[in-house]
Design an enzyme around this catalytic site. Structure first.
Site, PDB file in Angstrom:
ATOM      1  N   ASP A 101      38.845  38.783  39.402  1.00  0.00           N
ATOM      2  CA  ASP A 101      38.330  38.285  40.670  1.00  0.00           C
ATOM      3  C   ASP A 101      37.716  39.483  41.411  1.00  0.00           C
ATOM      4  O   ASP A 101      37.810  40.626  40.984  1.00  0.00           O
ATOM      5  CB  ASP A 101      39.432  37.578  41.477  1.00  0.00           C
ATOM      6  CG  ASP A 101      38.829  36.572  42.467  1.00  0.00           C
ATOM      7  OD1 ASP A 101      37.632  36.694  42.788  1.00  0.00           O
ATOM      8  OD2 ASP A 101      39.548  35.677  42.924  1.00  0.00           O
TER       9      ASP A 101
HETATM   10  C1  BGC Z   1      37.312  34.348  45.057  1.00  0.00           C
HETATM   11  C2  BGC Z   1      36.807  33.711  43.780  1.00  0.00           C
HETATM   12  C3  BGC Z   1      35.296  33.752  43.758  1.00  0.00           C
HETATM   13  C4  BGC Z   1      34.831  35.182  43.893  1.00  0.00           C
HETATM   14  C5  BGC Z   1      33.332  35.360  43.802  1.00  0.00           C
HETATM   15  C6  BGC Z   1      36.671  35.696  45.326  1.00  0.00           C
HETATM   16  O1  BGC Z   1      36.953  36.153  46.594  1.00  0.00           O
HETATM   17  O2  BGC Z   1      38.718  34.472  44.983  1.00  0.00           O
HETATM   18  O3  BGC Z   1      37.294  32.401  43.684  1.00  0.00           O
HETATM   19  O4  BGC Z   1      34.820  33.154  42.579  1.00  0.00           O
HETATM   20  O5  BGC Z   1      35.274  35.670  45.140  1.00  0.00           O
HETATM   21  O6  BGC Z   1      32.690  34.889  44.928  1.00  0.00           O
END
Ligand code: BGC
Length: 734
Positions: free
Chosen positions: A262
């Site tokens: 993530d």
């Molecule tokens: C979130 C993810 C997301 C990623 C990219 C993160 O803060 O937890 O779910 O896909 O950002 O935007």
């Protein structure tokens, strides 16, 4: 390993390999300084958040035509519940209990996103939504692993497309297919206290029986990638959790899906206290089995030295790169890296809006309808009061994660009411509160005045978009601001009051419910909120949404979910006492010694699977055959469903089972099947479910997946408390 991947790996330098393991932000409309050069040099193999076709094509050109090996780029984006056309939030989509419709929503989103140059979506989110304080419950498909798995698989099919595309056998290679990313692997939904990013402690049984099955379902549907969760799982953050990323994913499930971190979660291993510095963080993540690093650069900065020092074997890097290349190959990017700038469907494409409208219609859940007050009879109304901050706000009806949603295409409830009834009814609109959080009561006077002059009051309340989603958790989940007071003030006028709630989570609605005649819970319905809700309010369509998540009476009851264990002291109606009913100076130390709250009882406000209709359905004659099955067999469960109401309506028929005795205690009920069907007034049908003994399996004390012999109960009905029950036996095979 596939020969083409093998050949590419053979031609790559270590730096080019490491380049494939990085995922960088694009400039949102222009190639940022340094990114183009990094792509040409093979130092970056994937980007995220670029939705300007010309820029995506330029980046692909640099990768394909100017880099040494011509490897195309992945371009990721959070396409969570639509792209330009916004569907209900995932929790709302889950309330449709309609996998075909969820698949259509993902297909529609994929067509729009692919036309913008996106080839990878960070969805579906498959975490369990069992804590409504958690802002990200909005992004979940609710609390139940079976429902989440079914809808997650549908999303994967929708994104990745069934169309075989130009290269036979490669479903993903269709030009409008995008790769799915099942997230967040795993346990994120168990964040302590419903506070985002918080620690999770989940026993292995519960992980295997409850949290992991939706991910397995998504992989079985072909999901090409998985995102590791931000959270700490039992002491080892998922980003560096070898048990999850290798033992379960690779060794047990045999998956070759790409794993991605993530956002910034690799360096955050230092903040967690698992790694002393970024080099150690890169080491921990890479050796645990994490292939691709999102946003941060610890892999780019440290993997070379870690390989050169012998701490990480180059084979591990090769395996990670192979997983990245496989997604690119399956997408057909080597043959077809560019996006046709003319491919984007015309703004406000009618088919897309139509699908979004159907989804919003099927997702709304009717929670109360005294009288009945709904549906409203248009020919008998001449004055309508429309009150509240969410009656006419094209942005706030969209919900969380709507980067690409265009609020200008939103149809609001007020706009739809005016368009449909402006000629025949006097429609008076009072916003009353600037936002859902506003505390000032300055607008109450106009609201009360409008209510006095109306035949019916429609209140549009809830949570604006920013109050749910990532990092937007709430400790108090009642209607925010002065909304409860507004309901009270308007209800005191004495006219019929209908409340429509738009929100990103279950809310504690008890005070509001008692004051109003009807309440329709619409989640954040998306672009087509207006037409969908007006259709429902005026009876063009009967409500058919069912809750994918339990609604508590009070925050203090959380966690509360239908598939709980029985405990040794389950509450009964006789033992549940209310605090107000205890005698003064009560001498007994015990009030029955069962499991409940003195001030909130034992039951939720609304149970999982619940939802009213304008029709009514009766269930009867449940039958199981055969009554005895051995492991490997299938049994049939059927029941009669009759529409005893006076309108055509759809109903979501649900099947639950209970394994009465297990070597590990089993939930009191588990959803194992559901079907949405339409019935005319008076129509009766027999609904039939097939249940394989594997559907009854669970992980035992030795962590073996087994179906144990014994008695099972099975229920068919319209919600998780249905009492229409039969029984069957699983016996040893002789
Ligand atoms: C979130 C993810 C997301 C990623 C990219 C993160 O803060 O937890 O779910 O896909 O950002 O935007």
């Amino acid at each position: 390993m596939e020969p083409r991947i093998q050949a590419l790996l053979g031609a790559m330098t270590l730096d080019e390999k490491i380049g494939q393991l990085g995922l960088a932000m694009s400039g949102e409309g222009e190639v940022p300084d340094g990114l183009g050069e990094a792509v040409v040099q093979g130092r970056i193999g994937s980007v995220l958040n670029e939705v300007h076709v010309e820029t995506v094509n330029e980046l692909q050109r640099l990768a394909v035509e100017e880099s040494r090996l011509g490897i195309p780029l992945l371009n990721g984006r959070d396409v969570v519940h639509g792209f330009e056309t916004i569907f209900p939030i995932p929790l709302g989509l889950a309330a449709t209990w309609n996998p075909d419709l969820v698949e259509t929503s993902a297909r529609t989103a994929a067509v729009e996103a692919a036309a913008a140059g996106v080839n990878w979506s960070y969805a579906p989110m498959l975490d369990l939504g069992r804590d409504p304080r958690w802002g990200r419950i909005a992004e979940t498909f609710g609390e139940d692993p079976f429902l989440i798995g079914a809808l997650g698989a549908a999303t994967v099919r929708g994104f990745q497309s069934e169309d075989p595309g130009p290269s036979p056998g490669q479903a993903l290679a269709a030009p409008d297919a995008i790769a799915a990313c099942a997230k967040h692997f795993a346990g994120y939904g168990a964040s302590e206290g419903g506070r985002d990013y918080n620690t999770t402690n989940v026993p292995e049984h519960e992980l295997r029986n409850v949290h992991l099955p939706p991910f397995k379902a998504a992989l079985d549907a072909g999901a090409t990638s998985l995102m590791a969760s931000f959270s700490d799982l039992n002491g080892v953050p998922a980003t560096a959790n070898r048990w999850l990323l290798t033992t379960i994913l690779r060794d047990e499930w045999g998956s070759d899906a790409l794993t991605v971190s993530d956002w910034n979660s690799v360096p955050e291993l230092c903040t967690h206290g698992l790694a002393a510095d970024h080099s150690e963080a890169a080491y921990e993540a890479a050796t645990a089995g994490l292939d691709l690093e999102m946003a941060s650069t610890t892999y780019a900065d440290h993997l070379r030295a870690l390989v050169e020092s012998g701490r990480i074997a180059e084979e591990r890097i090769d395996a990670a790169v192979a997983n990245v290349l496989r997604v690119k190959l399956r997408l057909g990017l080597f043959e077809n890296p560019y996006t046709d700038p003319g491919a984007f469907p015309a703004p406000a494409n009618p088919d897309h809006l139509g699908a979004a409208r159907t989804a919003a219609t099927q997702s709304a859940v009717l929670l109360k309808n005294d009288g009945p007050t709904l549906p409203l009879a248009a020919d008998r109304l001449s004055r309508l009061a429309v009150i509240g901050p969410l009656a006419d706000d094209g942005y706030e009806q969209l919900g969380t994660w709507v980067f690409d949603g265009n609020p200008e295409h939103s149809r609001t409830p007020l706009g739809t009411l005016r368009a449909r009834f402006g000629e025949t009814m006097e429609i008076r609109y009072v916003r009353a509160l600037e936002t859902t959080r506003s505390r000032g009561r300055g607008g109450f006077g106009d609201a009360i005045e409008a209510a006095k002059q109306a035949d019916v009051v429609l209140l549009f309340l809830g949570e604006e978009s920013i109050l749910s989603g990532e990092a937007h958790c709430r400790a108090d989940i009642s209607l925010p601001g002065a909304q409860e007071a507004l309901v009270e003030a308007v209800a005191a006028v004495g006219k019929p009051v209908v409340v429509v709630v738009m929100a990103g989570r279950p809310l504690t609605l008890e005070p509001v419910l008692s004051a109003v005649d009807a309440l329709l819970f619409a989640w954040h319905p998306g672009t087509m909120a207006g037409p969908a809700l007006v259709d429902l309010l005026f009876g063009d369509v009967s409500p058919s949404g069912k809750l994918p998540v339990t609604f508590p009476r009070r925050v203090g009851q959380i966690p509360i979910y239908y598939g709980h264990k029985n405990t040794g002291r389950p509450p009964t109606p006789e033992t549940v006492t209310h605090i107000d009913n205890i005698e003064p100076r009560a001498v007994q130390t015990s009030l029955g010694n069962t499991s409940f709250y003195l001030d909130a009882g034992a039951t939720p406000l609304f149970r999982f699977g619940f939802g009213l209709s304008y029709a009514a359905f009766e269930y009867a004659n449940i039958e199981v055959s055969p009554h005895e099955v051995a492991p490997g067999d299938t049994l049939t469960v059927r029941a009669e469903v009759t529409n005893v109401g006076d309108c055509e309506a759809e109903e979501v028929v649900q099947l639950y089972v209970r394994d009465l005795v297990g070597s590990v205690t089993r939930p009191v009920r588990e959803l194992k099947g559901f079907q949405r069907l339409g019935l005319q007034p008076g129509e009766r049908t027999t609904v039939v479910f097939q249940l394989h003994t594997d559907d009854l399996a669970f992980y035992d004390r030795q962590m073996q997946c087994v179906t144990e012999p014994g008695t099972f109960h099975v229920w068919i009905g319209g919600d998780s408390a249905t009492e229409l029950r039969a029984a069957f036996e699983v016996v040893e095979r002789s």
